[in-house]
Design a protein around this motif. Structure first.
Motif, PDB file in Angstrom:
ATOM      1  N   VAL A   1       0.653  -1.336  -0.026  1.00 17.64           N
ATOM      2  CA  VAL A   1      -0.065   0.114  -0.173  1.00 17.64           C
ATOM      3  C   VAL A   1       1.349   1.087  -0.018  1.00 17.64           C
ATOM      4  O   VAL A   1       0.643   2.135  -0.769  1.00 17.64           O
ATOM      5  CB  VAL A   1      -0.803   0.295   1.415  1.00 17.64           C
ATOM      6  CG1 VAL A   1      -1.977   1.206   1.207  1.00 17.64           C
ATOM      7  CG2 VAL A   1      -2.277  -1.293   1.450  1.00 17.64           C
ATOM      8  N   MET A   2       2.065   1.400   0.968  1.00 20.68           N
ATOM      9  CA  MET A   2       2.677   2.626   1.181  1.00 20.68           C
ATOM     10  C   MET A   2       3.603   2.707  -0.290  1.00 20.68           C
ATOM     11  O   MET A   2       4.006   3.507  -1.255  1.00 20.68           O
ATOM     12  CB  MET A   2       3.578   2.232   1.667  1.00 20.68           C
ATOM     13  CG  MET A   2       3.097   2.268   3.397  1.00 20.68           C
ATOM     14  SD  MET A   2       2.161   3.388   3.457  1.00 20.68           S
ATOM     15  CE  MET A   2       3.172   5.216   4.225  1.00 20.68           C
ATOM     16  N   HIS A   3       3.967   1.501  -1.118  1.00 26.27           N
ATOM     17  CA  HIS A   3       4.729   1.713  -2.605  1.00 26.27           C
ATOM     18  C   HIS A   3       3.806   1.800  -3.569  1.00 26.27           C
ATOM     19  O   HIS A   3       4.015   3.344  -3.912  1.00 26.27           O
ATOM     20  CB  HIS A   3       4.932  -0.066  -3.016  1.00 26.27           C
ATOM     21  CG  HIS A   3       5.564  -0.262  -3.941  1.00 26.27           C
ATOM     22  ND1 HIS A   3       7.045   0.464  -4.130  1.00 26.27           N
ATOM     23  CD2 HIS A   3       5.065  -0.184  -5.912  1.00 26.27           C
ATOM     24  CE1 HIS A   3       7.030   0.139  -4.975  1.00 26.27           C
ATOM     25  NE2 HIS A   3       6.221  -0.262  -5.835  1.00 26.27           N
ATOM     26  N   PHE A   4       2.261   1.731  -3.438  1.00 26.40           N
ATOM     27  CA  PHE A   4       1.462   2.234  -4.593  1.00 26.40           C
ATOM     28  C   PHE A   4       1.639   3.565  -3.882  1.00 26.40           C
ATOM     29  O   PHE A   4       1.855   4.296  -5.169  1.00 26.40           O
ATOM     30  CB  PHE A   4       0.401   1.353  -4.105  1.00 26.40           C
ATOM     31  CG  PHE A   4      -0.744   1.941  -4.980  1.00 26.40           C
ATOM     32  CD1 PHE A   4      -1.227   2.050  -6.201  1.00 26.40           C
ATOM     33  CD2 PHE A   4      -1.510   3.235  -4.405  1.00 26.40           C
ATOM     34  CE1 PHE A   4      -1.481   2.681  -7.152  1.00 26.40           C
ATOM     35  CE2 PHE A   4      -3.047   3.909  -5.246  1.00 26.40           C
ATOM     36  CZ  PHE A   4      -2.784   3.544  -6.477  1.00 26.40           C
ATOM     37  N   LEU A   5       0.936   4.068  -2.591  1.00 25.72           N
ATOM     38  CA  LEU A   5       0.821   5.401  -2.549  1.00 25.72           C
ATOM     39  C   LEU A   5       2.018   6.724  -3.209  1.00 25.72           C
ATOM     40  O   LEU A   5       1.921   7.530  -3.829  1.00 25.72           O
ATOM     41  CB  LEU A   5       0.337   5.501  -1.458  1.00 25.72           C
ATOM     42  CG  LEU A   5      -0.878   4.914  -0.801  1.00 25.72           C
ATOM     43  CD1 LEU A   5      -0.769   5.500   0.927  1.00 25.72           C
ATOM     44  CD2 LEU A   5      -2.099   6.037  -1.229  1.00 25.72           C
TER      45      LEU A   5
ATOM     46  N   ASP B   1       7.595  11.413   0.199  1.00 31.31           N
ATOM     47  CA  ASP B   1       8.637  11.148   1.556  1.00 31.31           C
ATOM     48  C   ASP B   1       7.818   9.572   2.613  1.00 31.31           C
ATOM     49  O   ASP B   1       8.974   9.446   2.893  1.00 31.31           O
ATOM     50  CB  ASP B   1       9.159  11.970   1.983  1.00 31.31           C
ATOM     51  CG  ASP B   1      10.094  12.584   0.835  1.00 31.31           C
ATOM     52  OD1 ASP B   1      10.610  12.521  -0.319  1.00 31.31           O
ATOM     53  OD2 ASP B   1      10.449  14.069   0.725  1.00 31.31           O
ATOM     54  N   LEU B   2       7.343  10.483   3.119  1.00 30.27           N
ATOM     55  CA  LEU B   2       6.597   9.620   4.132  1.00 30.27           C
ATOM     56  C   LEU B   2       6.083   8.404   3.676  1.00 30.27           C
ATOM     57  O   LEU B   2       6.431   7.519   4.387  1.00 30.27           O
ATOM     58  CB  LEU B   2       4.874  10.437   4.963  1.00 30.27           C
ATOM     59  CG  LEU B   2       5.891  11.589   5.445  1.00 30.27           C
ATOM     60  CD1 LEU B   2       4.201  12.346   6.004  1.00 30.27           C
ATOM     61  CD2 LEU B   2       6.253  10.878   6.675  1.00 30.27           C
ATOM     62  N   CYS B   3       5.562   8.499   2.371  1.00 29.39           N
ATOM     63  CA  CYS B   3       4.900   7.326   2.079  1.00 29.39           C
ATOM     64  C   CYS B   3       6.713   5.844   1.554  1.00 29.39           C
ATOM     65  O   CYS B   3       6.326   4.362   2.268  1.00 29.39           O
ATOM     66  CB  CYS B   3       4.042   6.882   0.944  1.00 29.39           C
ATOM     67  SG  CYS B   3       2.980   7.602   1.110  1.00 29.39           S
ATOM     68  N   GLN B   4       7.594   6.754   1.490  1.00 34.52           N
ATOM     69  CA  GLN B   4       8.918   5.780   0.964  1.00 34.52           C
ATOM     70  C   GLN B   4       9.433   5.761   2.851  1.00 34.52           C
ATOM     71  O   GLN B   4       9.783   4.240   3.155  1.00 34.52           O
ATOM     72  CB  GLN B   4       9.976   6.883   0.193  1.00 34.52           C
ATOM     73  CG  GLN B   4      11.196   6.398   0.595  1.00 34.52           C
ATOM     74  CD  GLN B   4      11.208   4.887  -0.053  1.00 34.52           C
ATOM     75  OE1 GLN B   4      11.333   4.908  -1.203  1.00 34.52           O
ATOM     76  NE2 GLN B   4      12.058   3.900   0.316  1.00 34.52           N
TER      77      GLN B   4
END
Length: 110
Positions: free
Chosen positions: A49-53, A67-70
């Motif tokens: 999910v974080m990768h997609f975002l 950056d936060l998602c990374q």
């Protein structure tokens, strides 16, 4: 928070009409994922999910959100998903989206 150079570059690449469609699709897809995060109980899929975002955010210039998602993607990959501040990720998206839409509306009106 927003990489306006990326926005201008994308808009120039695909044209103003198609850009509107890209924005619409982006917002729909990311809003759906953010809704999942708001109600998340099982964090086993958090890395994807974080990768997609992250990827979606990069494409449309949401740099702070990306950056936060990374950071979240990396933490989840390292088995530290429980310590990802999802409230901060969601708040960053909400703020980025509001800033983006406000500026986009002014750009479209000009």
């Amino acid at each position: 928070m927003i990489d306006w150079n990326r926005i201008a570059e994308l808009r120039d690449e695909i044209g103003a009409d198609d850009f509107g469609e890209v924005v619409e699709i982006f917002l729909e897809e990311v809003d759906d994922k953010i809704a999942e995060l708001r109600d998340l109980t099982d964090k086993s899929d958090l890395e994807s999910v974080m990768h997609f975002l992250k990827g979606s955010a990069l494409n449309l210039g949401f740099s702070a959100f990306s950056d936060l998602c990374q950071q979240g993607e990396t933490a989840a990959r390292m088995g530290d998903g429980e310590n990802i501040d999802l409230t901060a990720v969601i708040a960053c998206y909400d703020t980025s989206k509001a800033e983006f839409l406000s500026a986009l509306n002014k750009l479209d009106a000009a």
